[in-house]
Design an enzyme around this catalytic site. Structure first.
Site: not given
Length: 289
Positions: A52, A91, A123, A190
């Site tokens: 995204d 995503d 996420e 991340e």
């Protein structure tokens, strides 16, 4: 996995698991359209993520939040058409899976059926763990994402590293373990300190892809436009630029504009000609009108 493998063998999740077990680094990169997919295919990467991040890199939004499912599906379909060997991850954008298991499954099914992804990515931990479990139960492989999660960056204090304090690091690790327990096939970590990654890796049995998480993960991912130097402006600490395509592209367009303005382009070699005698015949036809 070799740098330039046979393009005829489509990778599987089993191949990634075998790479992890063998200590062979996994290469993931983002792509957002057919040409970028063809480039990463030719380069021999293992996994392609239609992230995204496309919201900012190719659609001009100021964050990942505004991008829609339809926009992501359009981009993902284009990437699918350019790939043969790599696994394709789509995503799920913000607002398309959080509300309920049913919503998450319906959105993910569109990515699988309409865009041909091999896995979908979501996420955070928290309620996303429930969504991951529901997706896996519905037969859809899932990639989890912990640490800095751009869709909720505002609640994390912006685009900054996560887990720098022990209690925050423990929360990242607990999210990762919960996503693994929910059945995720792979995990993206991340922007966390390398020490957090080192503490996390022995606890996981699924492939872990890092982005700003140090060298201790099973593989790495970077954004196509970041690693090739396509977009303007600064980049995150973890980005290494392997080319300056923006500079080369600007120079090319400037050279083209200069030649158009000077009359140097198009030259005779760039110009079509009529068959012999046809120009004279055209002149006669025009004169007779």
């Amino acid at each position: 996995m070799s740098a330039h493998p046979s393009p005829t063998k489509r990778l599987t999740l089993g191949d990634l698991a075998a790479a992890r077990d063998a200590g062979t680094p996994i290469v993931m990169v983002t792509a957002y359209d057919f040409p970028s997919a063809q480039i990463v295919e030719a380069a021999g990467v293992d996994v392609v993520l239609v992230g995204d991040s496309a919201a900012m890199t190719v659609l001009g939004y100021d964050s990942t939040v505004p991008v829609t499912v339809d926009e992501m599906l359009m981009l993902t379909r284009a990437v699918r058409r350019g790939l043969e060997r790599p696994l394709l991850v789509g995503d799920l954008p913000f607002g398309s899976y959080e509300a309920s298991d049913a919503e998450a499954i319906a959105t993910a099914q569109r990515f699988v059926k309409d865009a041909g992804v091999d896995l979908v990515k979501i996420e955070r931990g928290g309620t996303s763990v429930d969504r991951a479990r529901a997706l896996v139960s519905a037969g859809i492989p899932v990639v989890g994402h912990v640490g800095l999660t751009p869709q909720t960056a505002a609640s994390l204090g912006g685009y900054r590293a996560q887990g720098r304090r022990a209690d925050a690091a423990l929360a990242v690790i607990e999210d990762a373990l919960a996503l693994q327990d929910a059945g995720c096939a792979m995990l993206v970590v991340e922007a966390v300190p390398a020490e957090v990654t080192a503490a996390l890796m022995p606890l996981l049995s699924i492939p872990v892809i890092g982005i700003g998480a140090g060298a201790g993960t099973d593989g790495q991912v970077l954004v196509f436009h970041d690693l090739l130097g396509i977009h303007a402006g600064g980049a995150a600490r973890f980005v290494r630029r392997y080319a300056d395509l923006r500079g080369s592209a600007i120079a090319g367009v400037v050279a083209y504009a200069d030649e158009v303005r000077s009359g140097a382009y198009p030259a005779p070699e760039h110009t079509y000609a009529m068959a012999e005698g046809e120009a004279a015949r055209l002149a006669e036809l025009l004169a007779a009108r």
